[in-house]
Enzyme design. Structure first.
Site, short mmCIF file in Angstrom:
data_model
loop_
_atom_site.label_atom_id
_atom_site.label_comp_id
_atom_site.label_asym_id
_atom_site.label_seq_id
_atom_site.Cartn_x
_atom_site.Cartn_y
_atom_site.Cartn_z
N HIS A 79 25.15 48.84 28.51
CA HIS A 79 25.20 47.85 27.43
C HIS A 79 24.66 46.52 27.93
O HIS A 79 25.12 45.99 28.95
CB HIS A 79 26.65 47.67 26.94
CG HIS A 79 27.08 48.77 26.00
ND1 HIS A 79 28.14 48.65 25.14
CD2 HIS A 79 26.56 49.99 25.77
CE1 HIS A 79 28.27 49.76 24.43
NE2 HIS A 79 27.32 50.60 24.80
N TYR A 209 34.03 42.17 19.99
CA TYR A 209 35.31 41.45 20.19
C TYR A 209 35.46 40.55 18.96
O TYR A 209 34.69 39.61 18.79
CB TYR A 209 35.28 40.59 21.45
CG TYR A 209 35.32 41.38 22.75
CD1 TYR A 209 34.19 41.98 23.29
CD2 TYR A 209 36.52 41.52 23.45
CE1 TYR A 209 34.24 42.69 24.48
CE2 TYR A 209 36.58 42.23 24.65
CZ TYR A 209 35.45 42.81 25.15
OH TYR A 209 35.51 43.52 26.34
N PRO A 301 44.04 43.26 29.10
CA PRO A 301 42.81 44.05 29.04
C PRO A 301 41.57 43.30 28.53
O PRO A 301 40.45 43.73 28.80
CB PRO A 301 43.17 45.20 28.10
CG PRO A 301 44.38 44.77 27.36
CD PRO A 301 45.11 43.80 28.23
N LYS A 305 38.80 43.76 33.09
CA LYS A 305 38.69 43.43 34.52
C LYS A 305 39.52 44.31 35.45
O LYS A 305 39.27 44.35 36.66
CB LYS A 305 39.07 41.96 34.75
CG LYS A 305 38.05 40.98 34.21
CD LYS A 305 36.77 41.03 35.01
CE LYS A 305 35.58 40.53 34.24
NZ LYS A 305 34.39 41.32 34.38
N TYR A 393 31.69 38.46 32.69
CA TYR A 393 31.84 39.78 32.07
C TYR A 393 31.13 40.86 32.90
O TYR A 393 31.67 41.94 33.14
CB TYR A 393 31.29 39.76 30.63
CG TYR A 393 31.81 40.92 29.80
CD1 TYR A 393 32.93 40.78 28.98
CD2 TYR A 393 31.20 42.17 29.86
CE1 TYR A 393 33.42 41.85 28.25
CE2 TYR A 393 31.68 43.24 29.13
CZ TYR A 393 32.78 43.07 28.32
OH TYR A 393 33.27 44.14 27.60
P1 FAD Z 1 46.24 52.94 38.85
O1 FAD Z 1 45.06 53.36 38.06
O2 FAD Z 1 47.50 52.63 38.12
O3 FAD Z 1 46.51 54.08 39.93
C1 FAD Z 1 47.70 54.13 40.68
C2 FAD Z 1 47.97 55.56 41.09
O4 FAD Z 1 49.12 55.57 41.92
C3 FAD Z 1 48.29 56.47 39.90
O5 FAD Z 1 47.54 57.65 39.97
C4 FAD Z 1 49.79 56.71 40.03
O6 FAD Z 1 50.18 57.99 39.54
C5 FAD Z 1 49.98 56.61 41.53
N1 FAD Z 1 51.34 56.27 41.92
C6 FAD Z 1 52.20 55.40 41.34
N2 FAD Z 1 53.36 55.37 41.98
C7 FAD Z 1 53.25 56.24 43.01
C8 FAD Z 1 54.13 56.65 44.03
N3 FAD Z 1 55.37 56.16 44.11
N4 FAD Z 1 53.71 57.55 44.92
C9 FAD Z 1 52.44 58.06 44.85
N5 FAD Z 1 51.56 57.72 43.89
C10 FAD Z 1 51.97 56.81 42.98
N6 FAD Z 1 40.24 47.81 33.34
C11 FAD Z 1 38.89 47.58 33.33
O7 FAD Z 1 38.36 47.16 34.36
N7 FAD Z 1 38.11 47.80 32.23
C12 FAD Z 1 38.66 48.25 31.07
O8 FAD Z 1 37.91 48.50 30.11
C13 FAD Z 1 40.09 48.47 31.02
N8 FAD Z 1 40.66 48.94 29.90
C14 FAD Z 1 41.96 49.33 29.96
C15 FAD Z 1 42.49 49.91 28.85
C16 FAD Z 1 43.81 50.36 28.88
C17 FAD Z 1 44.35 51.03 27.67
C18 FAD Z 1 44.62 50.18 30.04
C19 FAD Z 1 46.05 50.68 30.08
C20 FAD Z 1 44.08 49.58 31.16
C21 FAD Z 1 42.75 49.17 31.13
N9 FAD Z 1 42.18 48.58 32.25
C22 FAD Z 1 40.86 48.27 32.23
C23 FAD Z 1 42.95 48.40 33.48
C24 FAD Z 1 42.70 49.52 34.48
O9 FAD Z 1 42.89 50.77 33.88
C25 FAD Z 1 43.63 49.35 35.69
O10 FAD Z 1 43.52 48.03 36.16
C26 FAD Z 1 43.29 50.35 36.81
O11 FAD Z 1 43.76 51.64 36.49
C27 FAD Z 1 43.91 49.93 38.15
O12 FAD Z 1 43.60 50.89 39.13
P2 FAD Z 1 44.57 51.13 40.37
O13 FAD Z 1 43.93 52.17 41.19
O14 FAD Z 1 44.94 49.85 40.98
O15 FAD Z 1 45.94 51.66 39.73
C1 DHB Z 2 37.72 48.66 26.67
C2 DHB Z 2 38.85 48.07 27.15
C3 DHB Z 2 38.84 46.71 27.33
O1 DHB Z 2 39.93 46.09 27.81
C4 DHB Z 2 37.73 45.93 27.05
O2 DHB Z 2 37.76 44.59 27.23
C5 DHB Z 2 36.60 46.55 26.61
C6 DHB Z 2 36.59 47.94 26.42
C7 DHB Z 2 37.70 50.14 26.46
O3 DHB Z 2 38.75 50.76 26.66
O4 DHB Z 2 36.66 50.67 26.05
#
Ligand code: FAD
Ligand code: DHB
Length: 399
Positions: A79, A209, A301, A305, A393
């Site tokens: 995009h 947005y 969200p 980021k 962004y």
């Molecule tokens: P996580 O993805 O939470 O991974 C942590 C892992 O640790 C998991 O697999 C979990 O099961 C495991 N774990 C937890 N506790 C334990 C334990 N005690 N022992 C062993 N394993 C454990 N971010 C973006 O950059 N762009 C986006 O568009 C965006 N959209 C989002 C939309 C939604 C709906 C949501 C909910 C989040 C979004 N985010 C987005 C945020 C992004 O998904 C998170 O910031 C990202 O998953 C963080 O990655 P992580 O590896 O730090 O943690």
């Molecule tokens: C999505 C999530 C976001 O937080 C965002 O800013 C843009 C896109 C997504 O899930 O597609």
């Protein structure tokens, strides 16, 4: 000191097979550094969690550099901009012309996870799924211990040189750091996002947005047939009080433009409410435990980021561990927290700013609304302001 169980050793013990943990494990393996990833969920569960979708240019570059980018390049959508919708009109922010050719890629987080797990396992990497009773100990010594019960119920202890806490917001690593050693900065927002997935054609070429008095809306996508959309809701909103018809009526009302734009509707197969907060803990290290990703910080969200910060933390930590093992130099490890936090705070500021500009705050008056419309008018009308949005962004560089 932990007593009993089966004993093993590795260089880096990694807690959590999310984006932070998996990217770190792959980058370390490519440098010849051993790791064991310990994950509480099953492989199929972690590969199915619906989360993020927007990859910054730097995250895309990283996936390609580590050889995990083939499917993303084939199936992801590049995009070149986003649309800001306010006051019944659309204004577009063009990324390449404002950032020297940078852009974002839309590719689901669970696909990133699938690609990384397959790649790591095929190359002989060690990931233990379905673990329980995970704990980290002896963090202030030169040989911290990661223990857990494996999927067959065997209690295991892994002596490590370092432990990476990549276990997200609900993990055990951050709470294992003694009270008083961390400073926590937190901001709760008085709203959440109601997220849906639906089977429908794309409503727009790029993400929208939208700021509306009834509340914010985001129009995103996952594939030509599956669309991802969100609307601002109460943090306590009940999913079962929202029929498909009610949801589409809300989207139509908030997305209305002067020229009669309508979203493409279809059956909704997923409905979830996401809370919104900003949280940063400092420092991102305690002894030989290093926090990365959501275990150390959470962003709302808006601006997408979270996943990207998890990727940049993993990159900064992999670089520091590589310097330690290759050059016996611990300077980068000592600077890890400061280096990562500088970028974390910039993303925290950006997502707070996007959230404040685009959402309707409870109790906000017309003055507040006019200020938000004016900010959007300014951001989309001034090249300098548009450039500030665009460079954040598509992702700020790692220092
Ligand atoms: P996580 O993805 O939470 O991974 C942590 C892992 O640790 C998991 O697999 C979990 O099961 C495991 N774990 C937890 N506790 C334990 C334990 N005690 N022992 C062993 N394993 C454990 N971010 C973006 O950059 N762009 C986006 O568009 C965006 N959209 C989002 C939309 C939604 C709906 C949501 C909910 C989040 C979004 N985010 C987005 C945020 C992004 O998904 C998170 O910031 C990202 O998953 C963080 O990655 P992580 O590896 O730090 O943690
Ligand atoms: C999505 C999530 C976001 O937080 C965002 O800013 C843009 C896109 C997504 O899930 O597609």
């Amino acid at each position: 000191m932990v007593v009993g169980g089966s004993h093993e050793r590795t260089q880096v013990g990694i807690v959590g097979a999310g984006p932070a943990g998996l990217l770190l494990a792959v980058m370390l393996r490519l440098q010849g550094i051993e790791s064991i990833v310990v994950e509480k969920n099953s492989r199929s569960t972690v590969e199915a969690v619906i989360k993020a979708g927007v990859l910054e240019q730097g995250t895309v570059d990283l996936m390609n550099e580590i050889g995990a980018g083939a499917r993303m390049m084939q199936q992801g959508f590049r995009h070149d901009g986003v649309v800001l919708r306010f006051d019944g009109r659309d204004e577009r922010i063009d990324f390449p012309s404002l950032t020297g050719g940078r852009r974002v890629t839309i590719y689901a987080q669970h696909d990133v996870i699938k690609d990384l797990i397959r790649m790591q396992l095929e190359a002989g990497g060690d990931i233990r799924f379905e673990t329980s009773e995970v704990g980290v100990h002896d963090l202030e010594t030169s040989s911290p211990v990661l223990c857990f019960r494996d999927k067959d119920g065997v209690f295991r202890q892994i002596a490590c040189d370092f432990i990476a806490g990549c276990d997200g917001t609900q993990g055990i690593c951050r709470p294992s750091i003694p009270a008083g050693a961390l400073k926590v900065y937190e901001r709760l927002y008085p709203f959440g996002w109601f997220g849906i997935l639906c089977t429908a054609p794309r409503s727009a070429e790029e993400l929208i947005y939208a700021m509306h008095e009834r509340g914010f809306v985001l129009v995103s996508t996952r594939s030509p047939d599956i669309q991802r959309m969100y609307f601002q809701c109460s943090p306590r909103e009940k999913v079962n009080e929202w029929s498909d018809d009610r949801i589409w009526a809300e989207f139509r009302a908030r997305l209305a433009t002067r020229d009669g734009w309508l979203p493409r509707e279809g059956p909704i197969f997923s409905k979830t409410v996401i809370g919104m907060r900003s949280l940063v803990v400092e420092p991102m290290r305690h002894g030989r435990l290093f926090l990365a990703g959501d275990s150390a910080h959470v962003v709302p969200p808006t601006g997408a980021k979270g996943l990207n910060l998890a990727a940049s933390d993993a990159q900064i930590l992999a670089r520091a561990l590589t310097a330690f093992y290759k050059s016996n130099c611990s300077d980068l490890l000592d600077r890890y927290s400061d280096t990562a936090l500088r970028r974390v705070w910039k993303a925290t500021r950006f997502s707070w700013w996007m959230t404040s500009m685009l959402h309707t705050f409870p109790g906000a008056d017309e003055f507040q609304h006019r200020l938000q419309v004016t900010e959007l008018d300014y951001v989309t009308g001034s090249r300098a302001a548009a450039m500030a949005l665009a460079e954040n962004y598509v992702g700020l560089p790692i220092e």
